[in-house]
Write a protein that holds these residues in place. Structure first.
Motif, PDB file in Angstrom:
ATOM      1  N   ALA A  45       0.829  -1.207   0.000  1.00 57.31           N
ATOM      2  CA  ALA A  45       0.000   0.000   0.000  1.00 57.31           C
ATOM      3  C   ALA A  45       0.864   1.258   0.000  1.00 57.31           C
ATOM      4  N   LEU A  46       1.924   1.259   0.818  1.00 59.12           N
ATOM      5  CA  LEU A  46       2.821   2.418   0.866  1.00 59.12           C
ATOM      6  C   LEU A  46       3.523   2.627  -0.467  1.00 59.12           C
ATOM      7  N   PHE A  47       3.958   1.537  -1.079  1.00 62.30           N
ATOM      8  CA  PHE A  47       4.610   1.648  -2.386  1.00 62.30           C
ATOM      9  C   PHE A  47       3.637   2.238  -3.425  1.00 62.30           C
ATOM     10  N   ALA A  48       2.376   1.820  -3.358  1.00 61.31           N
ATOM     11  CA  ALA A  48       1.386   2.333  -4.311  1.00 61.31           C
ATOM     12  C   ALA A  48       1.150   3.826  -4.095  1.00 61.31           C
ATOM     13  N   ILE A  49       1.069   4.247  -2.834  1.00 57.47           N
ATOM     14  CA  ILE A  49       0.898   5.670  -2.531  1.00 57.47           C
ATOM     15  C   ILE A  49       2.107   6.457  -3.046  1.00 57.47           C
ATOM     16  N   LEU A  83     -11.602   4.853  -9.082  1.00 63.21           N
ATOM     17  CA  LEU A  83     -11.233   3.887  -8.042  1.00 63.21           C
ATOM     18  C   LEU A  83     -12.242   3.876  -6.901  1.00 63.21           C
ATOM     19  N   TYR A  84     -12.844   5.027  -6.613  1.00 59.37           N
ATOM     20  CA  TYR A  84     -13.812   5.107  -5.519  1.00 59.37           C
ATOM     21  C   TYR A  84     -15.240   4.813  -5.973  1.00 59.37           C
ATOM     22  N   GLU A  85     -15.536   5.040  -7.238  1.00 60.92           N
ATOM     23  CA  GLU A  85     -16.910   4.892  -7.710  1.00 60.92           C
ATOM     24  C   GLU A  85     -17.198   3.517  -8.292  1.00 60.92           C
ATOM     25  N   PRO A  90     -10.154  -2.568 -11.139  1.00 63.04           N
ATOM     26  CA  PRO A  90      -9.619  -1.840 -12.285  1.00 63.04           C
ATOM     27  C   PRO A  90      -8.818  -2.763 -13.203  1.00 63.04           C
ATOM     28  N   SER A  91      -8.960  -2.531 -14.481  1.00 59.63           N
ATOM     29  CA  SER A  91      -8.202  -3.341 -15.431  1.00 59.63           C
ATOM     30  C   SER A  91      -7.132  -2.517 -16.140  1.00 59.63           C
ATOM     31  N   GLY A  92      -7.011  -1.226 -15.747  1.00 61.66           N
ATOM     32  CA  GLY A  92      -6.110  -0.327 -16.441  1.00 61.66           C
ATOM     33  C   GLY A  92      -4.650  -0.689 -16.326  1.00 61.66           C
ATOM     34  N   ASN A  93      -4.110  -0.663 -15.122  1.00 59.90           N
ATOM     35  CA  ASN A  93      -2.700  -0.993 -14.928  1.00 59.90           C
ATOM     36  C   ASN A  93      -2.461  -1.439 -13.491  1.00 59.90           C
ATOM     37  N   LEU A  99      -3.698   0.354  -5.867  1.00 58.95           N
ATOM     38  CA  LEU A  99      -4.341   1.463  -5.159  1.00 58.95           C
ATOM     39  C   LEU A  99      -5.761   1.086  -4.733  1.00 58.95           C
ATOM     40  N   LYS A 100      -6.506   0.405  -5.622  1.00 56.57           N
ATOM     41  CA  LYS A 100      -7.869  -0.006  -5.290  1.00 56.57           C
ATOM     42  C   LYS A 100      -7.874  -0.931  -4.081  1.00 56.57           C
TER      43      LYS A 100
END
Length: 304
Positions: A45-49, A83-85, A90-93, A99-100
């Protein structure tokens, strides 16, 4: 406030985590090893942030024209909204997917992601030149404190104390950067020193290079350093109030930056590059600080 998140079964893709970890390591972050102290889940999670922050920062500091920078940052607004809605994975990357998962697992606040983007938009709209003191503190909140607010949720800090740590430590770190980097920022056409303090020091110009070499620039840095010292003190008090969670990465950042801050103070807030190099902590010293705090385990408060 966040909209309620629908708990979906998002895949825990090891390949995504590895990709983000490689991205963070290749970026050369000074605090890569501080983030490595956490459990694999919290570390991801930290790496994603961090990867998110690095991507939007690269847009703001990159060579694109301001209009294109703003367009790319607007696309990040849309990505965060999605991501919130969305109730599907997510299939983007890889970054969107991790992040999700992090948003779901740690209740990350959408407002903090948006604040970080807004801070980058301030730079993209700029360059920033001699903001008011209030505008400067708002900028610091966006580009530093908001990042901290995301991170302390991952650390598991209690809500109030964790937010207080983030608000004050983020400002302390960013003000330290601003005081240290006046000359380098001037070369990019930027001047973060507030016009209120420039006026008090008798500096009428807001041209970055003129201000960077003004005779009384040290007085401005010294005045801003008083605010940074206050922020460090309040952050330390709030850290001691954190009775749960693993705050070691925050402690490492505070100890490292406070050393840089004290070295700047000792050498009179000089602007020469050579002076900056002398007061910067090398990698070995940062690793020593990280190792000392890591070995302290849950007794990290003793390192403050």
């Amino acid at each position: 406030m966040n909209a309620p998140l629908v708990q979906i079964s998002a895949p825990d893709d090891k390949a995504d985590r590895i990709a983000i970890a490689r991205q963070v390591r290749s970026a050369g972050s000074s605090f890569y090893w501080a983030m490595r102290l956490m459990s694999p889940e919290r570390r991801a999670a930290l790496f994603a942030i961090y990867a998110f922050c690095r991507e939007v920062d690269d847009i703001a500091d990159g060579p694109l024209k301001n209009a294109e920078k703003k367009a790319q940052l607007a696309r990040w607004h849309d990505r965060i909204d999605a991501l919130y809605e969305s109730t599907t994975d997510p299939s983007g990357n890889a970054l969107d997917r991790v992040l999700k998962r992090s948003i779901m697992d740690y209740g990350l606040d959408k407002a903090d992601f948006i604040a970080v983007i807004r801070g980058m938009e301030m730079d993209a709209d700029g360059p920033i030149r001699a903001p008011s003191f209030e505008e400067l503190m708002d900028y610091c909140d966006c580009v530093a404190s908001a990042v901290g607010r995301l991170c302390v949720r991952v650390f598991g800090a209690p809500e109030l104390a964790g937010r207080t740590v983030s608000d004050h430590l983020g400002k302390a770190l960013q003000l330290t950067n601003i005081i240290r980097d006046v000359s380098e920022d001037a070369e990019m056409g930027r001047l973060y020193l507030p016009r209120d303090l420039l006026a008090k020091a008798g500096i009428k110009s807001t041209d970055p290079m003129t201000v960077a070499h003004a005779p009384h620039i040290g007085k401005v840095k010294q005045a801003l350093a008083k605010q940074a010292a206050e922020e460090f003190s309040k952050a330390e008090t709030a850290l001691r109030a954190c009775d749960c969670g693993d705050m070691r990465p925050a402690v490492i950042m505070m100890v490292v930056y406070r050393r840089i801050f004290e070295r700047m103070k000792k050498d009179g807030y000089q602007t020469r590059r050579q002076s900056k190099i002398k007061r910067a902590l090398d990698k070995a010293e940062k690793l020593w600080i990280a190792a000392k705090i890591a070995l302290g385990g849950r007794s990290w408060r003793a390192s403050i």
